[in-house]
Design a protein around this motif. Structure first.
Motif, PDB file in Angstrom:
ATOM      1  N   GLN A   1       9.500  -6.105  -3.807  1.00 48.33           N
ATOM      2  CA  GLN A   1       9.960  -7.501  -3.866  1.00 48.33           C
ATOM      3  C   GLN A   1      10.345  -7.885  -5.294  1.00 48.33           C
ATOM      4  O   GLN A   1      11.354  -8.556  -5.525  1.00 48.33           O
ATOM      5  N   ARG A   2       9.559  -7.425  -6.252  1.00 46.50           N
ATOM      6  CA  ARG A   2       9.830  -7.709  -7.665  1.00 46.50           C
ATOM      7  C   ARG A   2      11.182  -7.109  -8.068  1.00 46.50           C
ATOM      8  O   ARG A   2      12.011  -7.771  -8.696  1.00 46.50           O
ATOM      9  N   TYR A   3      11.384  -5.848  -7.699  1.00 40.25           N
ATOM     10  CA  TYR A   3      12.608  -5.142  -8.097  1.00 40.25           C
ATOM     11  C   TYR A   3      13.838  -5.690  -7.377  1.00 40.25           C
ATOM     12  O   TYR A   3      14.851  -6.018  -8.006  1.00 40.25           O
ATOM     13  N   PHE A   4      13.746  -5.797  -6.058  1.00 39.27           N
ATOM     14  CA  PHE A   4      14.923  -6.210  -5.297  1.00 39.27           C
ATOM     15  C   PHE A   4      15.266  -7.687  -5.489  1.00 39.27           C
ATOM     16  O   PHE A   4      16.418  -8.082  -5.335  1.00 39.27           O
ATOM     17  N   THR A   5      14.276  -8.492  -5.845  1.00 32.66           N
ATOM     18  CA  THR A   5      14.582  -9.878  -6.209  1.00 32.66           C
ATOM     19  C   THR A   5      15.376  -9.901  -7.506  1.00 32.66           C
ATOM     20  O   THR A   5      16.372 -10.637  -7.636  1.00 32.66           O
ATOM     21  N   ALA A   6      14.946  -9.073  -8.458  1.00 30.35           N
ATOM     22  CA  ALA A   6      15.635  -9.021  -9.754  1.00 30.35           C
ATOM     23  C   ALA A   6      17.086  -8.581  -9.610  1.00 30.35           C
ATOM     24  O   ALA A   6      17.978  -9.114 -10.297  1.00 30.35           O
ATOM     25  N   VAL A   7      17.345  -7.637  -8.720  1.00 27.48           N
ATOM     26  CA  VAL A   7      18.715  -7.125  -8.579  1.00 27.48           C
ATOM     27  C   VAL A   7      19.522  -7.902  -7.539  1.00 27.48           C
ATOM     28  O   VAL A   7      20.649  -7.538  -7.214  1.00 27.48           O
ATOM     29  N   GLY A   8      18.929  -8.980  -6.995  1.00 27.84           N
ATOM     30  CA  GLY A   8      19.661  -9.879  -6.099  1.00 27.84           C
ATOM     31  C   GLY A   8      19.774  -9.415  -4.662  1.00 27.84           C
ATOM     32  O   GLY A   8      20.683  -9.853  -3.937  1.00 27.84           O
ATOM     33  N   LEU A   9      18.831  -8.560  -4.203  1.00 23.57           N
ATOM     34  CA  LEU A   9      18.950  -8.022  -2.843  1.00 23.57           C
ATOM     35  C   LEU A   9      17.845  -8.467  -1.881  1.00 23.57           C
ATOM     36  O   LEU A   9      18.000  -8.322  -0.664  1.00 23.57           O
TER      37      LEU A   9
END
Length: 332
Positions: A159-167
């Protein structure tokens, strides 16, 4: 007279039996029981928690450590903080965020969880089938991605990563475990799978054995989004070519550090003796016999990746080994 002698003899035998039973009950009652919260089936956390629990129970007199299945890092953090578990495995990132009240959708501060030792680095594996048409992170838009069980460190990092990359709001996350995810990928029920664990990981091996897979580069998209600047506890790492069947190229990704933790309530001596046992030559050899990922466990790296306070029993052990605690690792 003979009757009296027989009666006394019988009474003595009975008292002797009761004494044995009573002394056994006393010994059993005196045994200290601790709980170690691990991870989901097929995950590296579970291998480590089970191995440490088994060895301590078998070799430490008066100590019994039970292994507990768990969703993973975040659940372990909560269990140890509340005292429902005594030991656990938690990612350094979750420890840091939890201590500071910055976990996703959870402003609580988890101040009763102390670091004990670095176990291994846990890299992100983002895999898909080779014929899926997905070749980069951005191609996951509109797809179904297994991210790990709800409450796990894998799901939190995803969630942390994919939120950062807009996904995160642009695909469908499936909160399922690693083994289930590997099966779902093979059956075409999901398009991609996120595994946050030491390599080689059994579930990724399982997926690669069923179908040709790709493991995607997570670094480029993360850098572009500023992900690493916002999450300094993550570091870049390379999964070497040939680690998994059919993946004949180096994979650029990032990792968190998996940390053995103990509750504030656990006695200093228990933590000290546990470290003395597990980080002995025999203890480390046993750990490697259970999981090859344990090769990362070394005295020299005992405090690696730890950015939160260290348990007093662990501080004593590591300082005796010549290690200096950073300001972040010291209890305030």
């Amino acid at each position: 007279m003979i009757h009296r002698t027989k009666l006394l003899s019988s009474l003595s035998a009975t008292l002797f039996v009761f004494a044995l039973i009573f002394s056994g009950n006393i010994a059993e009652a005196a045994k200290t029981r601790l709980a170690f919260s691990g991870g989901p089936d097929g995950g590296t956390f579970q291998y480590f928690s089970n191995a440490i629990s088994s060895r301590l129970s078998r070799t430490q007199a008066g100590l019994e450590v039970s292994n507990m299945a768990s969703a993973g890092s975040v659940e372990n953090l909560r269990r140890v903080n509340s005292g429902d578990a005594d030991f656990g495995v938690v990612y350094a990132g979750d420890l840091y965020l939890g201590k500071n009240g910055k976990l996703t959708n959870d402003p609580r501060k988890y101040g009763n969880v102390y670091s004990v030792a670095y176990l291994y680095g846990a890299p992100a594996h983002l895999l898909t089938l080779k014929d899926s048409g997905i070749t980069s992170v951005k191609d996951l838009k509109g797809k179904r991605v297994a991210v790990g069980p709800a409450g796990s460190g894998a799901a939190a990092s995803a969630q942390r990563y994919f939120t950062a990359v807009g996904l995160w709001d642009n695909f469908t996350p499936e909160f399922i475990g690693y083994s289930q995810g590997a099966s779902a990928l093979a059956d075409g029920l999901i398009d991609a799978m996120w595994v946050f664990a030491g390599f080689p990981n059994s579930s990724v091996i399982q997926a690669a054995a069923s179908n040709p897979i790709l493991i995607l580069n997570t670094v480029d998209a993360g850098k572009k989004a500023g992900f690493f600047a916002d999450n300094p506890y993550y570091t870049e790492v390379t999964i070497p070519a040939g680690t998994y069947q059919g993946v004949d190229y180096d994979v650029k990704t990032f990792q968190d550090s998996s940390i053995w933790v103990a509750g504030k309530h656990v006695k200093e001596d228990f933590v000290y003796r546990a470290l003395e046992n597990i980080f002995s030559d025999e203890g480390l050899a046993y750990m490697v016999s259970v999981t090859s990922t344990a090769r990362a466990m070394k005295i020299d790296d005992g405090l690696r990746g730890i950015v939160t306070p260290v348990h007093p029993g662990a501080a004593k052990f590591w300082q005796e080994k010549g290690k200096k605690l950073t300001d972040a690792q010291k209890l305030q």
